[in-house]
Scaffold this motif. Structure first.
Motif, PDB file in Angstrom:
ATOM      1  N   ASN A 280       0.827  -1.207   0.000  1.00 41.86           N
ATOM      2  CA  ASN A 280       0.000   0.000   0.000  1.00 41.86           C
ATOM      3  C   ASN A 280       0.854   1.247   0.000  1.00 41.86           C
ATOM      4  O   ASN A 280       2.059   1.201   0.220  1.00 41.86           O
ATOM      5  CB  ASN A 280      -0.845   0.056   1.266  1.00 41.86           C
ATOM      6  N   SER A 281       0.191   2.370  -0.161  1.00 46.38           N
ATOM      7  CA  SER A 281       0.884   3.638   0.041  1.00 46.38           C
ATOM      8  C   SER A 281      -0.132   4.676   0.468  1.00 46.38           C
ATOM      9  O   SER A 281      -1.342   4.485   0.308  1.00 46.38           O
ATOM     10  CB  SER A 281       1.564   4.101  -1.247  1.00 46.38           C
ATOM     11  N   PHE A 282       0.360   5.736   1.053  1.00 47.16           N
ATOM     12  CA  PHE A 282      -0.457   6.927   1.278  1.00 47.16           C
ATOM     13  C   PHE A 282       0.431   8.129   1.006  1.00 47.16           C
ATOM     14  O   PHE A 282       1.581   7.969   0.584  1.00 47.16           O
ATOM     15  CB  PHE A 282      -1.105   6.936   2.674  1.00 47.16           C
ATOM     16  N   ASN A 283      -0.114   9.301   1.197  1.00 49.80           N
ATOM     17  CA  ASN A 283       0.597  10.522   0.775  1.00 49.80           C
ATOM     18  C   ASN A 283       1.053  10.434  -0.680  1.00 49.80           C
ATOM     19  O   ASN A 283       2.185  10.801  -1.010  1.00 49.80           O
ATOM     20  CB  ASN A 283       1.773  10.862   1.698  1.00 49.80           C
ATOM     21  N   THR A 284       0.155   9.954  -1.555  1.00 49.03           N
ATOM     22  CA  THR A 284       0.441  10.090  -2.983  1.00 49.03           C
ATOM     23  C   THR A 284       0.271  11.557  -3.396  1.00 49.03           C
ATOM     24  O   THR A 284       0.578  11.925  -4.522  1.00 49.03           O
ATOM     25  CB  THR A 284      -0.483   9.196  -3.824  1.00 49.03           C
ATOM     26  N   GLU A 285      -0.209  12.368  -2.439  1.00 50.35           N
ATOM     27  CA  GLU A 285      -0.266  13.825  -2.661  1.00 50.35           C
ATOM     28  C   GLU A 285       1.132  14.424  -2.685  1.00 50.35           C
ATOM     29  O   GLU A 285       1.319  15.547  -3.126  1.00 50.35           O
ATOM     30  CB  GLU A 285      -1.065  14.496  -1.529  1.00 50.35           C
ATOM     31  N   ARG A 286       2.110  13.705  -2.167  1.00 54.75           N
ATOM     32  CA  ARG A 286       3.475  14.214  -1.995  1.00 54.75           C
ATOM     33  C   ARG A 286       3.483  15.485  -1.149  1.00 54.75           C
ATOM     34  O   ARG A 286       4.195  16.450  -1.432  1.00 54.75           O
ATOM     35  CB  ARG A 286       4.170  14.436  -3.347  1.00 54.75           C
ATOM     36  N   ALA A 287       2.664  15.489  -0.105  1.00 53.01           N
ATOM     37  CA  ALA A 287       2.654  16.610   0.838  1.00 53.01           C
ATOM     38  C   ALA A 287       4.012  16.686   1.525  1.00 53.01           C
ATOM     39  O   ALA A 287       4.673  15.668   1.745  1.00 53.01           O
ATOM     40  CB  ALA A 287       1.558  16.401   1.881  1.00 53.01           C
ATOM     41  N   THR A 288       4.442  17.889   1.843  1.00 59.90           N
ATOM     42  CA  THR A 288       5.770  18.059   2.443  1.00 59.90           C
ATOM     43  C   THR A 288       5.713  18.760   3.802  1.00 59.90           C
ATOM     44  O   THR A 288       6.728  19.204   4.321  1.00 59.90           O
ATOM     45  CB  THR A 288       6.707  18.834   1.490  1.00 59.90           C
TER      46      THR A 288
END
Ligand code: K7E
Ligand code: CUA
Length: 682
Positions: A280-288
């Protein structure tokens, strides 16, 4: 083999005993419900007696169901638990070994954190060397945040030989040999500074999977956060396990460069999905994150903006072919297959997942991947067959940022089952049910799987409350190709009101749940019955795995005198009866000493201040209860030498004085005499 058949007899006996107990309790219940003119007969009188005695002791009376639960977890002195649970020690950095269904703690295995009872990391060179393998650069790291134990498997079944565990905080993986339940190896991930999606093994334990978590520049390097899109990377590492040596072979291991999404849990395919890895993954938003200057959004908001994240599905054979074919670049001397190669060679695809997913768990037959939504009340079930078809049909669009093919959600999704709030992790039984932890609801949901498990599946059967804040759950052999059913353990964080709470830091709570009945037998809890609460006064539990005890065949004693657990072989330099001596060579003093009930030979040793001391010590006892300890004051040395075991420690005798060393295990009537003087002349 003898051992196994004995244990099976033991298990049959246990089942028989439980059967008898249940029958007796049924009688108790029946007679309690009947007229009590005649006192309800003997059985009722004895249930009444129990509650009278409880009352006298200041305890609440038990209901029939509670009496039954007590009987189902009570093992009389000497009866061995039929299941053994290996539980993560959380940020204690250790692993717990727990008997089930009694829920008795049998051992805390020293893994990443020094543990004095086992002499783990207090002078013994073998143990110190294993811990030092986990140093990060020149930083000594002597704790860990362990999350996911993984038992070794053969053909998708636990084989009882090894157990592995990851350290989320420092991206490390440990190997524990189940012949002596000791840690043999720690590997530090060469490219990532933290991990999460590990450890998970492929069905024959060829590969131990370690997935990443928070994206960073590879190789523990610095890059400014403004360069996140270019310099920050995700990863998954394939550690090659060499069963013969019982060690990870770092030279045959490799990693994949993933986009800077935060990879989360992984699982390996099995049977029909063998050959695939799912992460799985999360933060595919690439939030920094939010800076100190007020720029940006915090991660909680920034990493939850999109409706979908991605499951990474990875073809192991193709990944291995790329790694072995040299399609790699080096990070800290470790081969990494680049993201473009993953795309070009058809090694990796994405599947959209409802936002902020957590667990991914593969059904026993390998047909489906079950993903929990954290912020979505459903589990989403994907079919590997449909995923393979979508790949064949090129039914995808490229991910805008990374270019990785994103399979069409509608083509690969098999079912969505609404379970409740905060689904996290799923386990399976032998009857075609899934069990999913619901963090926000504080329940375990039981739901039916669809074909080939149940014809009219994909529906919620019900839930049982747990106390409180469940994370993972573990079912008996629940993530193998043939789960056992019988039990689920809810691994709850913070028990709140379940126990006396020793100050504001609350114990964790492992709750044992019986899942052997069908849902319609107790509709309120979908047939599940809470049997037992077990507090753990240690780091937060994450995951656990539960194996049949008769699959384990640990040593009673080490097989030969002079055995070194670090090499699992006899140390030719180990002291033995008759070879005890002290040799001096300039400033170096080397000691060969033995321990046996109830003395050390020799037991008076004199050196000069400033001498360098190399001290070998063998426990030459061979009986099962003859462990000898060794404690040396002021020099920070404590060893535990099990029968046959040898150990070496080395130090500079910088402080002069008289140091009585002694045995720390009460090994005989003359145990207090098992001591000696270490004299350091000024
Ligand atoms: Cu859900 Cu690390 Cu598996 Cu904790 S993770 S709960
Ligand atoms: Cu040996 Cu006490």
């Amino acid at each position: 083999m003898v051992r196994r058949s004995t244990s099976n007899v033991g298990r049959r006996k246990l089942l028989f005993t439980i059967g008898v107990l249940v029958a007796v309790l049924a009688l108790v219940a029946a007679s309690c419900n009947g007229d009590d003119d005649d006192g309800g007969g003997d059985a009722s009188a004895s249930a009444g007696d129990i509650n009278t005695r409880r009352e006298a002791a200041g305890l609440q009376p038990l209901t029939d169901a509670q009496l039954e639960a007590a009987a189902l977890t009570y093992l009389p002195s000497g009866e061995i638990d039929p299941y053994i649970m290996f539980a993560s020690g959380g940020h204690a950095g250790q692993m717990f070994v727990i008997g089930m269904p009694s829920m008795r703690l049998l051992k805390t295995i020293g893994v990443f954190t020094p543990e004095p009872w086992q002499g783990w990391g207090f002078g013994n060179e073998g143990t110190d060397a294993v811990l030092a393998q986990g140093d990060v650069g020149d930083q000594e790291i002597r704790w860990a945040d362990t999350h996911h134990p993984a038992l070794s498997e053969t053909a998708g079944e636990y084989d009882g030989q090894f157990v592995f565990i990851n350290d989320k905080a420092n991206a490390r993986v440990a190997v524990i040999d189940l012949r002596d339940f000791e840690t043999k190896q720690i590997v530090k991930n060469p490219i990532a500074i933290n991990d999460h999606g590990g450890t998970f093994v492929t069905p024959d334990t060829e590969w131990i999977i370690e997935g990443g978590q928070y994206a960073t520049p590879h190789g523990w390097e610095f890059a400014p956060i403004e360069s996140y899109d270019d310099e920050y990377k995700g990863m998954v590492t394939f550690w090659k396990f060499d069963r013969a040596s019982g060690r990870i072979d770092e030279n045959q291991s490799f990693a994949l460069e993933l986009p800077p999404y935060w990879q989360d849990l992984c699982d390996a395919g099995k049977l029909v999905s063998e050959g695939w890895i799912f992460c799985n993954s999360f933060n595919t938003e690439r939030a920094t994150g939010a800076g100190e200057d007020g720029s940006g959004e915090n991660f909680e908001a920034g990493a939850s903006a999109r409706d979908n994240d991605y499951m990474h599905i990875i073809d192991i054979d193709k990944a291995v072919a790329a790694a072995q074919g040299g399609k790699t670049f080096d990070v800290n001397g470790f081969p990494v297959v680049g993201l473009q190669t993953l795309i070009d060679d058809g090694i990796m695809y994405f599947i959209p997942e409802p936002k902020s997913p957590h667990g991914v768990d593969v059904t026993p037959g390998g047909e489906y991947m079950v993903v929990s939504g954290k912020l979505d009340p459903h589990v989403t079930v994907y079919s590997i067959e449909k995923a393979e078809q979508a790949i064949a049909n090129q039914d995808w669009v490229p991910d805008e940022y990374s270019g990785v093919p994103v399979l069409n959600f509608d083509s690969v999704m098999e079912a969505q089952v609404e379970l409740g709030l905060g689904p996290l992790h799923t386990q399976f039984d032998d009857k075609g049910y899934g069990y999913t932890s619901l963090f926000l609801d504080s329940t375990v949901a039981r739901w039916s799987l669809g074909p080939p498990y149940q014809d009219d599946g994909w529906k919620l059967e019900g839930a049982i409350p747990v106390n409180y804040n469940i994370g993972h759950l573990a079912a008996a052999e629940g993530d193998t190709v043939s789960p056992d059913g019988k039990y689920v353990v809810a691994l709850n964080k913070w028990s709140i009101d379940r126990f006396f709470h020793p100050g504001p830091l609350l114990p964790q709570n492992f709750q044992l749940i019986d899942i052997s009945a069908e849902p319609d037998t107790a509709p309120d809890t979908a047939g599940m019955q809470l049997l037992y609460d077990m507090p753990i006064g240690m780091g937060e539990p994450h995951y656990a795995q539960i194996i049949k005890a008769d699959k384990l065949a640990p040593f009673d004693v080490y097989p030969e005198i002079g055995f070194d657990p670090a090499t699992m072989a006899v140390d030719p330099n180990a002291p033995t009866a008759g070879t005890e001596r002290v040799e001096r060579n300039g400033n170096e003093v080397e000691i060969w000493q033995t321990a046996v009930r109830s003395h050390y030979t020799p037991d008076r040793i004199t050196v000069k201040a400033g001498d360098h001391v190399i001290w070998h010590l063998t426990n030459i006892d061979t009986s099962i209860d003859a462990t000898h300890g060794y404690a040396l004051p002021s020099y920070n040395v404590t060893l535990s030498l099990e029968p046959g075991e040898t150990g070496t420690f080395e130090f500079d005798a910088t402080d002069s004085g008289v140091f009585p060393f002694y045995c720390t295990e009460f090994c005989s009537a003359l145990h207090l005499e098992m001591a000696g003087y270490f004299l350091v002349e000024p």
